[in-house]
Enzyme design. Sequence first.
Site, PDB file in Angstrom:
ATOM      1  CB  CYS A   1       3.773  -1.426   7.029  1.00 56.73           C
ATOM      2  SG  CYS A   1       4.550  -2.815   7.869  1.00 56.73           S
TER       3      CYS A   1
ATOM      4  CG  HIS B   1      -0.108  -3.852   5.362  1.00 52.22           C
ATOM      5  ND1 HIS B   1       0.818  -3.280   4.529  1.00 52.22           N
ATOM      6  CD2 HIS B   1       0.590  -4.423   6.358  1.00 52.22           C
ATOM      7  CE1 HIS B   1       2.041  -3.515   4.992  1.00 52.22           C
ATOM      8  NE2 HIS B   1       1.928  -4.207   6.110  1.00 52.22           N
TER       9      HIS B   1
ATOM     10  CD  GLU C   1      -0.983  -1.880   1.783  1.00 52.94           C
ATOM     11  OE1 GLU C   1      -1.644  -1.243   2.622  1.00 52.94           O
ATOM     12  OE2 GLU C   1       0.142  -2.379   2.022  1.00 52.94           O
TER      13      GLU C   1
END
Lengths: 225, 79
Positions: free
Chosen positions: A89, A197, A199
């Site tokens: 990002c 994302h 994560e």
Amino acid sequence: MRAAVIQFPGSNCDRDMAVALGRFSGNSKPAEMIWHKESSLPDGLDVIAIPGGFSFGDYLRCGAIAARSPIMQAVVKFASKGGYVLGVCNGFQVLTETGILPGVLMRNAGLKFVCREIGLEVTTKDSAFTAVYRKGEKISVPIAHHDGNYTADTDTLNRLHGDDRVAFTYTDNPNGSVDDIAGVLSANRRVLGMMPHPERINDPVLGGTDGARIFEGLAFGLVSA
Amino acid sequence: MKARVHVTLKNGVLDPQGEAVRHSLGTLGFDGVNGVRQGKVIELDLAETDADAAKTTVIQMCEKLLANTVIENYAVEIL
């Protein structure tokens, strides 16, 4: 795998990233954090992550100020020596602003901040980040950005496609990115920048595990390297 | 010495914000706006007193930070 996460003022996915990297490194502890004002990296690092967020308030251009911070010169050196770097990002924006990755992320074509889960296609297996997926596999990963509209000139795009450096594409383009590009690899395939994302989606308690294999692939690639 | 930098999008780079402004102008009744391109103006107050030296420095600033030359052009004015 010894990993570290760079922190800028305005980073906000740094702790999620550190937890994910720590877990897949086989440690119970999160990855270490490195403040942007440091000018050198600890010895022995295998992976550096540039996390999502709004570094320096997105002033001037997203990622522009962070890209010129002292630590990024060390990261550029680390990458040029073959170190693994993952930018997610805002981290992807920072990597394009440093020139480690080509292209630029512009304002979303719809002008809206888009925050939802999105379909991705894994377009290459040829990188540690994507080796554990199947080529063409569809996965679902969250996005949350206002400036994810990937753009590059025709020569750059031809090179990216020709060298199989597009890592992920959107199955339903949310931001106007050229050729549906969601993530790209460096020429040595050891730097990945992506808007989605991973994560946030690598543990069943987070609602899914589709992003886990990016971290597994990194850990596995480093063991076998 | 003051300098003014105009940063504009290169031709051919789509400008979603400019497009939104164009639509909004149409809504307000301003017909005939064929295109809108949005850019930035950056004003610098410099210690340098030599105009040529100032311009050289500001061009370096543009190349290194003020503009992203992948998508943006810049023009430097010394005032």
